[in-house]
Design a protein around this motif. Structure first.
Motif, mmCIF file in Angstrom:
data_model
loop_
_atom_site.group_PDB
_atom_site.id
_atom_site.type_symbol
_atom_site.label_atom_id
_atom_site.label_comp_id
_atom_site.label_asym_id
_atom_site.label_seq_id
_atom_site.Cartn_x
_atom_site.Cartn_y
_atom_site.Cartn_z
ATOM 1 N N PHE A 22 -18.096 -11.209 21.556
ATOM 2 C CA PHE A 22 -17.644 -11.837 22.988
ATOM 3 C C PHE A 22 -18.672 -11.713 23.924
ATOM 4 O O PHE A 22 -18.746 -12.728 24.559
ATOM 5 C CB PHE A 22 -16.328 -11.176 23.295
ATOM 6 C CG PHE A 22 -15.808 -11.978 24.463
ATOM 7 C CD1 PHE A 22 -15.193 -13.137 24.321
ATOM 8 C CD2 PHE A 22 -15.845 -11.233 25.606
ATOM 9 C CE1 PHE A 22 -14.493 -13.981 25.608
ATOM 10 C CE2 PHE A 22 -15.120 -12.064 26.617
ATOM 11 C CZ PHE A 22 -14.618 -13.060 26.507
ATOM 12 N N ALA A 23 -19.255 -10.758 24.294
ATOM 13 C CA ALA A 23 -20.182 -10.533 25.453
ATOM 14 C C ALA A 23 -21.384 -11.373 25.233
ATOM 15 O O ALA A 23 -21.911 -11.686 26.175
ATOM 16 C CB ALA A 23 -20.586 -8.762 25.290
ATOM 17 N N MET A 24 -21.764 -11.398 23.835
ATOM 18 C CA MET A 24 -23.115 -12.113 23.662
ATOM 19 C C MET A 24 -22.741 -13.563 23.817
ATOM 20 O O MET A 24 -23.412 -14.295 24.292
ATOM 21 C CB MET A 24 -23.618 -11.694 22.320
ATOM 22 C CG MET A 24 -24.322 -10.482 22.104
ATOM 23 S SD MET A 24 -24.653 -10.259 20.239
ATOM 24 C CE MET A 24 -26.073 -11.509 20.341
ATOM 25 N N LEU A 29 -19.819 -19.536 26.133
ATOM 26 C CA LEU A 29 -18.408 -19.961 26.393
ATOM 27 C C LEU A 29 -17.957 -20.547 27.790
ATOM 28 O O LEU A 29 -17.444 -21.518 27.957
ATOM 29 C CB LEU A 29 -17.372 -18.853 25.981
ATOM 30 C CG LEU A 29 -17.573 -18.355 24.347
ATOM 31 C CD1 LEU A 29 -16.483 -17.262 24.283
ATOM 32 C CD2 LEU A 29 -17.009 -19.545 23.415
ATOM 33 N N TRP A 30 -18.735 -19.676 28.590
ATOM 34 C CA TRP A 30 -18.675 -20.174 30.007
ATOM 35 C C TRP A 30 -19.258 -21.499 30.429
ATOM 36 O O TRP A 30 -18.708 -22.345 31.242
ATOM 37 C CB TRP A 30 -19.231 -18.917 30.954
ATOM 38 C CG TRP A 30 -18.901 -19.139 32.296
ATOM 39 C CD1 TRP A 30 -18.105 -18.661 33.018
ATOM 40 C CD2 TRP A 30 -19.724 -19.913 33.359
ATOM 41 N NE1 TRP A 30 -18.040 -18.978 34.471
ATOM 42 C CE2 TRP A 30 -19.178 -19.596 34.735
ATOM 43 C CE3 TRP A 30 -20.870 -20.596 33.408
ATOM 44 C CZ2 TRP A 30 -19.652 -20.401 35.906
ATOM 45 C CZ3 TRP A 30 -21.701 -20.996 34.530
ATOM 46 C CH2 TRP A 30 -20.823 -20.940 35.676
ATOM 47 N N MET A 31 -20.188 -21.648 29.798
ATOM 48 C CA MET A 31 -20.874 -23.174 30.003
ATOM 49 C C MET A 31 -20.229 -24.198 29.401
ATOM 50 O O MET A 31 -19.827 -25.418 30.053
ATOM 51 C CB MET A 31 -22.240 -23.296 29.251
ATOM 52 C CG MET A 31 -23.054 -24.382 29.426
ATOM 53 S SD MET A 31 -24.631 -24.668 28.529
ATOM 54 C CE MET A 31 -23.970 -24.827 26.607
ATOM 55 N N VAL A 32 -19.552 -23.924 28.238
ATOM 56 C CA VAL A 32 -18.606 -25.005 27.391
ATOM 57 C C VAL A 32 -17.215 -25.054 28.477
ATOM 58 O O VAL A 32 -16.978 -26.380 28.528
ATOM 59 C CB VAL A 32 -18.485 -24.475 26.210
ATOM 60 C CG1 VAL A 32 -17.436 -25.474 25.612
ATOM 61 C CG2 VAL A 32 -19.653 -24.610 25.050
ATOM 62 N N ALA A 33 -16.836 -23.939 28.993
ATOM 63 C CA ALA A 33 -15.702 -24.346 29.737
ATOM 64 C C ALA A 33 -15.940 -25.032 31.142
ATOM 65 O O ALA A 33 -15.228 -25.821 31.746
ATOM 66 C CB ALA A 33 -14.881 -22.852 30.131
ATOM 67 N N LEU A 49 -12.150 -18.910 31.484
ATOM 68 C CA LEU A 49 -12.611 -19.564 30.614
ATOM 69 C C LEU A 49 -11.796 -20.901 30.130
ATOM 70 O O LEU A 49 -12.284 -21.713 29.128
ATOM 71 C CB LEU A 49 -13.024 -18.773 29.267
ATOM 72 C CG LEU A 49 -13.990 -17.719 29.593
ATOM 73 C CD1 LEU A 49 -14.256 -17.108 28.120
ATOM 74 C CD2 LEU A 49 -15.474 -18.238 29.964
ATOM 75 N N ILE A 50 -10.587 -20.944 30.485
ATOM 76 C CA ILE A 50 -9.669 -21.958 30.407
ATOM 77 C C ILE A 50 -9.549 -22.920 31.555
ATOM 78 O O ILE A 50 -9.305 -22.455 32.581
ATOM 79 C CB ILE A 50 -8.446 -21.416 30.151
ATOM 80 C CG1 ILE A 50 -8.298 -20.384 28.877
ATOM 81 C CG2 ILE A 50 -7.368 -22.496 29.600
ATOM 82 C CD1 ILE A 50 -7.126 -19.862 28.500
ATOM 83 N N LEU A 248 -24.279 -31.376 34.337
ATOM 84 C CA LEU A 248 -25.305 -30.474 33.746
ATOM 85 C C LEU A 248 -24.576 -29.645 32.518
ATOM 86 O O LEU A 248 -25.388 -29.502 31.496
ATOM 87 C CB LEU A 248 -25.851 -29.750 34.808
ATOM 88 C CG LEU A 248 -26.840 -28.758 34.296
ATOM 89 C CD1 LEU A 248 -27.993 -29.315 33.822
ATOM 90 C CD2 LEU A 248 -27.366 -27.814 35.413
ATOM 91 N N PHE A 249 -23.714 -28.909 32.755
ATOM 92 C CA PHE A 249 -22.986 -28.141 31.632
ATOM 93 C C PHE A 249 -22.641 -28.896 30.598
ATOM 94 O O PHE A 249 -22.785 -28.731 29.365
ATOM 95 C CB PHE A 249 -21.838 -27.352 32.024
ATOM 96 C CG PHE A 249 -22.378 -26.234 33.321
ATOM 97 C CD1 PHE A 249 -23.739 -25.903 33.093
ATOM 98 C CD2 PHE A 249 -21.372 -25.716 33.949
ATOM 99 C CE1 PHE A 249 -24.136 -24.909 34.093
ATOM 100 C CE2 PHE A 249 -21.592 -24.696 34.929
ATOM 101 C CZ PHE A 249 -23.118 -24.030 34.841
ATOM 102 N N ALA A 250 -21.953 -30.169 30.699
ATOM 103 C CA ALA A 250 -21.566 -31.291 29.737
ATOM 104 C C ALA A 250 -22.818 -31.562 28.799
ATOM 105 O O ALA A 250 -22.726 -31.543 27.583
ATOM 106 C CB ALA A 250 -20.964 -32.371 30.492
ATOM 107 N N MET A 251 -23.730 -31.887 29.541
ATOM 108 C CA MET A 251 -25.084 -32.263 28.701
ATOM 109 C C MET A 251 -25.800 -31.121 28.081
ATOM 110 O O MET A 251 -26.391 -31.335 26.878
ATOM 111 C CB MET A 251 -25.963 -33.207 29.613
ATOM 112 C CG MET A 251 -25.424 -34.383 30.049
ATOM 113 S SD MET A 251 -24.995 -35.611 28.795
ATOM 114 C CE MET A 251 -23.380 -35.199 28.597
ATOM 115 N N SER A 252 -25.595 -30.118 28.693
ATOM 116 C CA SER A 252 -26.154 -28.955 27.999
ATOM 117 C C SER A 252 -25.471 -28.389 26.721
ATOM 118 O O SER A 252 -25.965 -28.068 25.754
ATOM 119 C CB SER A 252 -26.249 -27.613 29.219
ATOM 120 O OG SER A 252 -26.961 -27.961 30.249
ATOM 121 N N THR A 253 -24.017 -28.648 26.835
ATOM 122 C CA THR A 253 -23.284 -28.333 25.843
ATOM 123 C C THR A 253 -23.508 -29.284 24.485
ATOM 124 O O THR A 253 -23.739 -28.954 23.318
ATOM 125 C CB THR A 253 -21.797 -28.463 26.061
ATOM 126 O OG1 THR A 253 -21.467 -27.557 26.964
ATOM 127 C CG2 THR A 253 -20.991 -28.339 24.752
#
Length: 281
Positions: A22-24, A29-33, A49-50, A248-253
């Motif tokens: 989870f730490a890794m 996960l933060w970017m996807v959220a 994260l939600i 930015l996060f959406a396209m990074s995902t």
């Protein structure tokens, strides 16, 4: 009592692995959220994260791109560069590795040492001479500087495939020569099918490295319509105005999906290719 201790030990190991995993994965996960949050709440609710509300329009806005250039163009450019460079590096490295592993020629050890030394050279050392050379060729704002050098082999891939070839008994080559096979036939019909795991391992690494490359396109590409995904993501960040972090996060995902797909499809080749290549030196 022994069974109980063993159970608790296994349970503790599993819990520790879950925490480390989870730490890794937390930054990912933060970017996807963040890709589903609004630009105003992406940092105010950074602890969660939600998302409070799923904003799928972030993907729509991000996909539109900039100045009439959609993000699909950046993906298309990345696939062209990555696939061409991957094919070039794997094919050329396999040929060179076969030469080092199976062919006797004058200065073989010297050339091998020279090749290994190039692995120790930082990119910053060769960056300026390469730029001057490619500028002299007139290849700035083209994909040639990013693709053509890969057709001359990659030292790490050459070493990996060469070690794999050395695990193949040379008696196979001798038997093929008795049957009338030429050196090219031995390479194409015997060696290549046997070194597919090592070649696939190199292909996975090459795909990831080229897809993630930022410095190369930054040096040689100045036209936005030629930018790959790495440069397209940089365009979202504007120090002089408000950065659209959600897009930015959406396209990074989206940009990490091809890497995940390639890795999970061919991950068995990584273990097989690396482990087998170290059996014989």
């Amino acid at each position: 009592m022994t069974i109980g201790r063993k159970w608790w030990r296994t349970f503790g190991q599993q819990v520790l692995l879950v925490i480390l995993t989870f730490a890794m994965l937390y930054p990912l996960l933060w970017m996807v959220a963040g890709s589903f949050k609004s630009n105003a709440t992406i940092f105010t609710t950074a602890h969660s994260l939600i998302p409070n509300q799923l904003n799928f329009e972030n993907y729509t806005i991000g996909w539109k791109g900039f100045a009439g250039i959609s993000f699909g163009t950046f993906f298309y450019n990345s696939f062209i560069i990555t696939l061409a460079a991957t094919i070039g590096s794997v094919v050329s490295s396999t040929i060179i590795a076969f030469g080092f592993a199976r062919i006797k020629f004058t200065g073989k050890k010297l050339w091998f040492v020279c090749m290994m030394i190039t692995m120790m050279l930082p990119f910053e050392i060769i960056m300026i001479p390469q730029y001057i050379m490619f500028n002299w060729f007139g290849w700035i704002n083209t994909y040639w500087p990013l693709i053509l050098p890969t057709f001359f082999g990659a030292p790490f891939f050459i070493f990996l495939i060469m070690q794999f070839i050395r695990t193949i008994p040379q008696e196979i080559d001798e038997a093929a020569k008795i049957d009338g096979c030429s050196r090219f036939m031995i390479f194409s019909r015997i060696i290549v099918p046997l070194v597919v795991p090592a070649m696939m391992t190199c292909a996975i690494f090459s795909f990831y490295w080229r897809w993630d490359d930022f410095m190369g396109p930054l040096l040689y590409l100045n036209k936005p319509q030629l930018y790959p995904v790495s440069m397209g993501l940089k365009m979202f960040s504007d120090p002089d105005s408000v950065t659209n972090w959600s897009a930015l996060f959406a396209m990074s995902t989206l940009s990490i999906i091809p890497v995940f797909v390639i890795f999970f499809m061919f991950q068995r080749y990584i273990v097989e290719g690396i482990s087998t290549s170290g059996l014989k030196g």
